[in-house]
Scaffold this motif. Sequence first.
Motif, PDB file in Angstrom:
ATOM      1  N   GLN A  16       0.836  -1.196   0.000  1.00 32.02           N
ATOM      2  CA  GLN A  16       0.000   0.000   0.000  1.00 32.02           C
ATOM      3  C   GLN A  16       0.877   1.256   0.000  1.00 32.02           C
ATOM      4  O   GLN A  16       1.932   1.292   0.627  1.00 32.02           O
ATOM      5  CB  GLN A  16      -0.925   0.019   1.223  1.00 32.02           C
ATOM      6  N   GLU A  17       0.405   2.263  -0.699  1.00 32.89           N
ATOM      7  CA  GLU A  17       1.149   3.514  -0.834  1.00 32.89           C
ATOM      8  C   GLU A  17       1.396   4.153   0.531  1.00 32.89           C
ATOM      9  O   GLU A  17       0.498   4.290   1.356  1.00 32.89           O
ATOM     10  CB  GLU A  17       0.360   4.494  -1.720  1.00 32.89           C
ATOM     11  N   GLY A  18       2.666   4.562   0.744  1.00 34.17           N
ATOM     12  CA  GLY A  18       3.026   5.297   1.942  1.00 34.17           C
ATOM     13  C   GLY A  18       3.252   4.466   3.183  1.00 34.17           C
ATOM     14  O   GLY A  18       3.624   5.025   4.228  1.00 34.17           O
ATOM     15  N   GLN A  19       3.059   3.163   3.125  1.00 38.95           N
ATOM     16  CA  GLN A  19       3.222   2.310   4.297  1.00 38.95           C
ATOM     17  C   GLN A  19       4.675   1.832   4.418  1.00 38.95           C
ATOM     18  O   GLN A  19       5.342   1.575   3.417  1.00 38.95           O
ATOM     19  CB  GLN A  19       2.295   1.099   4.215  1.00 38.95           C
ATOM     20  N   PRO A  20       5.183   1.701   5.654  1.00 37.96           N
ATOM     21  CA  PRO A  20       6.540   1.156   5.835  1.00 37.96           C
ATOM     22  C   PRO A  20       6.528  -0.364   5.746  1.00 37.96           C
ATOM     23  O   PRO A  20       5.550  -1.014   6.129  1.00 37.96           O
ATOM     24  CB  PRO A  20       6.910   1.633   7.245  1.00 37.96           C
ATOM     25  N   TYR A  21       7.644  -0.922   5.266  1.00 36.35           N
ATOM     26  CA  TYR A  21       7.735  -2.380   5.134  1.00 36.35           C
ATOM     27  C   TYR A  21       9.129  -2.835   5.539  1.00 36.35           C
ATOM     28  O   TYR A  21      10.122  -2.114   5.369  1.00 36.35           O
ATOM     29  CB  TYR A  21       7.438  -2.822   3.688  1.00 36.35           C
ATOM     30  N   LEU A  22       9.170  -4.041   6.071  1.00 34.17           N
ATOM     31  CA  LEU A  22      10.421  -4.692   6.442  1.00 34.17           C
ATOM     32  C   LEU A  22      10.542  -5.982   5.653  1.00 34.17           C
ATOM     33  O   LEU A  22       9.744  -6.907   5.832  1.00 34.17           O
ATOM     34  CB  LEU A  22      10.473  -4.973   7.939  1.00 34.17           C
ATOM     35  N   VAL A  23      11.512  -6.037   4.752  1.00 32.00           N
ATOM     36  CA  VAL A  23      11.760  -7.221   3.929  1.00 32.00           C
ATOM     37  C   VAL A  23      12.828  -8.063   4.622  1.00 32.00           C
ATOM     38  O   VAL A  23      13.957  -7.595   4.833  1.00 32.00           O
ATOM     39  CB  VAL A  23      12.206  -6.825   2.512  1.00 32.00           C
ATOM     40  N   SER A  24      12.475  -9.292   4.990  1.00 30.39           N
ATOM     41  CA  SER A  24      13.397 -10.212   5.670  1.00 30.39           C
ATOM     42  C   SER A  24      13.693 -11.373   4.733  1.00 30.39           C
ATOM     43  O   SER A  24      12.780 -12.095   4.313  1.00 30.39           O
ATOM     44  CB  SER A  24      12.780 -10.723   6.975  1.00 30.39           C
ATOM     45  N   MET A  25      14.968 -11.535   4.389  1.00 30.49           N
ATOM     46  CA  MET A  25      15.400 -12.610   3.492  1.00 30.49           C
ATOM     47  C   MET A  25      16.070 -13.707   4.307  1.00 30.49           C
ATOM     48  O   MET A  25      17.055 -13.446   5.013  1.00 30.49           O
ATOM     49  CB  MET A  25      16.348 -12.056   2.425  1.00 30.49           C
ATOM     50  N   LEU A  26      15.557 -14.902   4.196  1.00 36.89           N
ATOM     51  CA  LEU A  26      16.087 -16.054   4.912  1.00 36.89           C
ATOM     52  C   LEU A  26      16.963 -16.869   3.970  1.00 36.89           C
ATOM     53  O   LEU A  26      16.495 -17.341   2.928  1.00 36.89           O
ATOM     54  CB  LEU A  26      14.947 -16.913   5.454  1.00 36.89           C
ATOM     55  N   THR A  27      18.247 -17.020   4.304  1.00 41.94           N
ATOM     56  CA  THR A  27      19.155 -17.776   3.457  1.00 41.94           C
ATOM     57  C   THR A  27      19.025 -19.268   3.739  1.00 41.94           C
ATOM     58  O   THR A  27      18.352 -19.701   4.686  1.00 41.94           O
ATOM     59  CB  THR A  27      20.610 -17.323   3.688  1.00 41.94           C
ATOM     60  N   SER A  28      19.690 -20.068   2.931  1.00 38.37           N
ATOM     61  CA  SER A  28      19.615 -21.523   3.075  1.00 38.37           C
ATOM     62  C   SER A  28      20.257 -22.018   4.361  1.00 38.37           C
ATOM     63  O   SER A  28      19.974 -23.128   4.819  1.00 38.37           O
ATOM     64  CB  SER A  28      20.293 -22.197   1.873  1.00 38.37           C
ATOM     65  N   THR A  29      21.105 -21.203   4.977  1.00 34.91           N
ATOM     66  CA  THR A  29      21.733 -21.594   6.234  1.00 34.91           C
ATOM     67  C   THR A  29      20.971 -21.095   7.458  1.00 34.91           C
ATOM     68  O   THR A  29      21.404 -21.324   8.590  1.00 34.91           O
ATOM     69  CB  THR A  29      23.173 -21.064   6.305  1.00 34.91           C
ATOM     70  N   GLY A  30      19.875 -20.372   7.235  1.00 37.83           N
ATOM     71  CA  GLY A  30      19.069 -19.876   8.341  1.00 37.83           C
ATOM     72  C   GLY A  30      19.367 -18.450   8.751  1.00 37.83           C
ATOM     73  O   GLY A  30      18.757 -17.939   9.699  1.00 37.83           O
ATOM     74  N   LEU A  31      20.286 -17.776   8.070  1.00 36.30           N
ATOM     75  CA  LEU A  31      20.598 -16.381   8.389  1.00 36.30           C
ATOM     76  C   LEU A  31      19.487 -15.472   7.858  1.00 36.30           C
ATOM     77  O   LEU A  31      19.016 -15.636   6.729  1.00 36.30           O
ATOM     78  CB  LEU A  31      21.940 -15.982   7.775  1.00 36.30           C
ATOM     79  N   VAL A  32      19.073 -14.497   8.654  1.00 40.23           N
ATOM     80  CA  VAL A  32      18.038 -13.545   8.262  1.00 40.23           C
ATOM     81  C   VAL A  32      18.697 -12.204   7.955  1.00 40.23           C
ATOM     82  O   VAL A  32      19.412 -11.634   8.790  1.00 40.23           O
ATOM     83  CB  VAL A  32      16.987 -13.370   9.376  1.00 40.23           C
ATOM     84  N   ILE A  33      18.455 -11.714   6.733  1.00 43.93           N
ATOM     85  CA  ILE A  33      18.980 -10.417   6.287  1.00 43.93           C
ATOM     86  C   ILE A  33      17.793  -9.496   6.070  1.00 43.93           C
ATOM     87  O   ILE A  33      16.888  -9.800   5.281  1.00 43.93           O
ATOM     88  CB  ILE A  33      19.800 -10.562   4.993  1.00 43.93           C
ATOM     89  N   GLU A  34      17.794  -8.349   6.761  1.00 43.59           N
ATOM     90  CA  GLU A  34      16.639  -7.449   6.743  1.00 43.59           C
ATOM     91  C   GLU A  34      16.939  -6.183   5.949  1.00 43.59           C
ATOM     92  O   GLU A  34      18.071  -5.684   5.942  1.00 43.59           O
ATOM     93  CB  GLU A  34      16.223  -7.080   8.166  1.00 43.59           C
ATOM     94  N   HIS A  35      15.880  -5.675   5.296  1.00 46.09           N
ATOM     95  CA  HIS A  35      15.960  -4.412   4.559  1.00 46.09           C
ATOM     96  C   HIS A  35      14.711  -3.606   4.881  1.00 46.09           C
ATOM     97  O   HIS A  35      13.588  -4.056   4.624  1.00 46.09           O
ATOM     98  CB  HIS A  35      16.064  -4.656   3.049  1.00 46.09           C
ATOM     99  N   GLU A  36      14.913  -2.424   5.436  1.00 45.67           N
ATOM    100  CA  GLU A  36      13.793  -1.585   5.863  1.00 45.67           C
ATOM    101  C   GLU A  36      13.424  -0.573   4.783  1.00 45.67           C
ATOM    102  O   GLU A  36      14.306   0.090   4.214  1.00 45.67           O
ATOM    103  CB  GLU A  36      14.147  -0.857   7.158  1.00 45.67           C
ATOM    104  N   ILE A  37      12.132  -0.458   4.498  1.00 43.14           N
ATOM    105  CA  ILE A  37      11.601   0.505   3.528  1.00 43.14           C
ATOM    106  C   ILE A  37      10.738   1.489   4.302  1.00 43.14           C
ATOM    107  O   ILE A  37       9.660   1.130   4.778  1.00 43.14           O
ATOM    108  CB  ILE A  37      10.789  -0.194   2.435  1.00 43.14           C
ATOM    109  N   PRO A  38      11.169   2.744   4.477  1.00 40.10           N
ATOM    110  CA  PRO A  38      10.411   3.693   5.299  1.00 40.10           C
ATOM    111  C   PRO A  38       9.010   3.963   4.782  1.00 40.10           C
ATOM    112  O   PRO A  38       8.064   4.048   5.563  1.00 40.10           O
ATOM    113  CB  PRO A  38      11.272   4.959   5.272  1.00 40.10           C
ATOM    114  N   ALA A  39       8.857   4.097   3.463  1.00 40.50           N
ATOM    115  CA  ALA A  39       7.537   4.383   2.882  1.00 40.50           C
ATOM    116  C   ALA A  39       7.516   3.857   1.454  1.00 40.50           C
ATOM    117  O   ALA A  39       8.405   4.155   0.658  1.00 40.50           O
ATOM    118  CB  ALA A  39       7.225   5.872   2.912  1.00 40.50           C
TER     119      ALA A  39
END
Length: 374
Positions: A88-111
């Motif tokens: 949705q337009e203007g909403q913040p989102y947090l993208v969490s990428m889970l690798t094959s070894t179980g590591l979580v890599i996060e990317h924050e999108i303010p809007a």
Amino acid sequence: MIGAVLAGLGLVGARALPDRLGPPVEEVTVERTVFTPNTITVTVRNTGPDPVTIAQVFVNDSYVDITGGEDAIGRMNSATLELNYPWQEGQPYLVSMLTSTGLVIEHEIPAAVQTPKPDGAFFGLMALLGVYVGVIPVLLGMLVLPLARRAGGGVLRLLLAVTVGLLVFLVVDGTTEGLELGREGGGAFGGAELVVLGALLAFLTLTAVDRWLRARRARAEDAGASGLRLATMIAGGIGLHNLGEGLAIGSAYAIGELALGAFLILGFAIHNTTEGVAIVAPLVRERVRLLTLLGLGMLAGTPAILGAVVGASVNNAELAAMLLGVGVGAIAQVILQILPALRADGHDRADATAILGIIAGIVVMYLTGLLVTA
């Protein structure tokens, strides 16, 4: 012999070392995020030493379907992930990428903002923005030349001192923006290193060109560079700075981080008008044709158009950081060219008037910079 030893180390040395113990080192940075209806496209790059496989992706803790990225991402390689998600337009989102070894890599999108399509109208808008913030303000600032000539020859050193202050602020501002963009790029190809590299390359290249031109001159110039040549160098340095600035503006608009408006345009115009003053300062004692003045203004202003168009289409923070570094190095070299002209006749150092002029230039650029908000 050195080459043979290095080649032998490269071929044999790695085989003599034991295998590394422990889990793989996985480092992934997000280079670009594109929003289209019901889809988030994320471009990621592997900045670590080991291959990385993205197994799952979550957006705000919700599992999403992925298209792309099925294969392992090798070192320094990139992959594009298409996430099926009704954002949705203007909403913040947090993208969490889970690798094959179980590591979580996060990317924050303010809007979340829909990414503009790079069509003709879009590039026309970017070119118009470059004209507004680059060409017009510089040409307006150059209109002070007749007033400076009427004020008398004593005004020249003061104007040159103010010019040094303006350029010093541009060096600091360009360095700060370049370092910030370098951090946003994820550091795959260097962050601060790109800014420093660009600055050194520009400084050394312009220094070499200047020395070459001086060597070809039949007469020596005790006071440094001539007025027109110095004005050309100032215009070129400012043009490189405006190229990086336009690239940053175009990149910010392409990812929805720049809010275009009348106040933003006016703020940039007032801020960059002082650049035109800096260009004409060395020309107070010289007669220059109108076409020459127009050419100097275009040399300093038109790179903002190119930067805005390229930045909106390429959207590469690391490229913008390096170009800002190039502008910093060019302007630093110009400052060294102007400094000898700040000395009063019979003195080996700048007087109080020149120092106050430098301070005034820094203060003016700082105060006008407060008008630029995005």
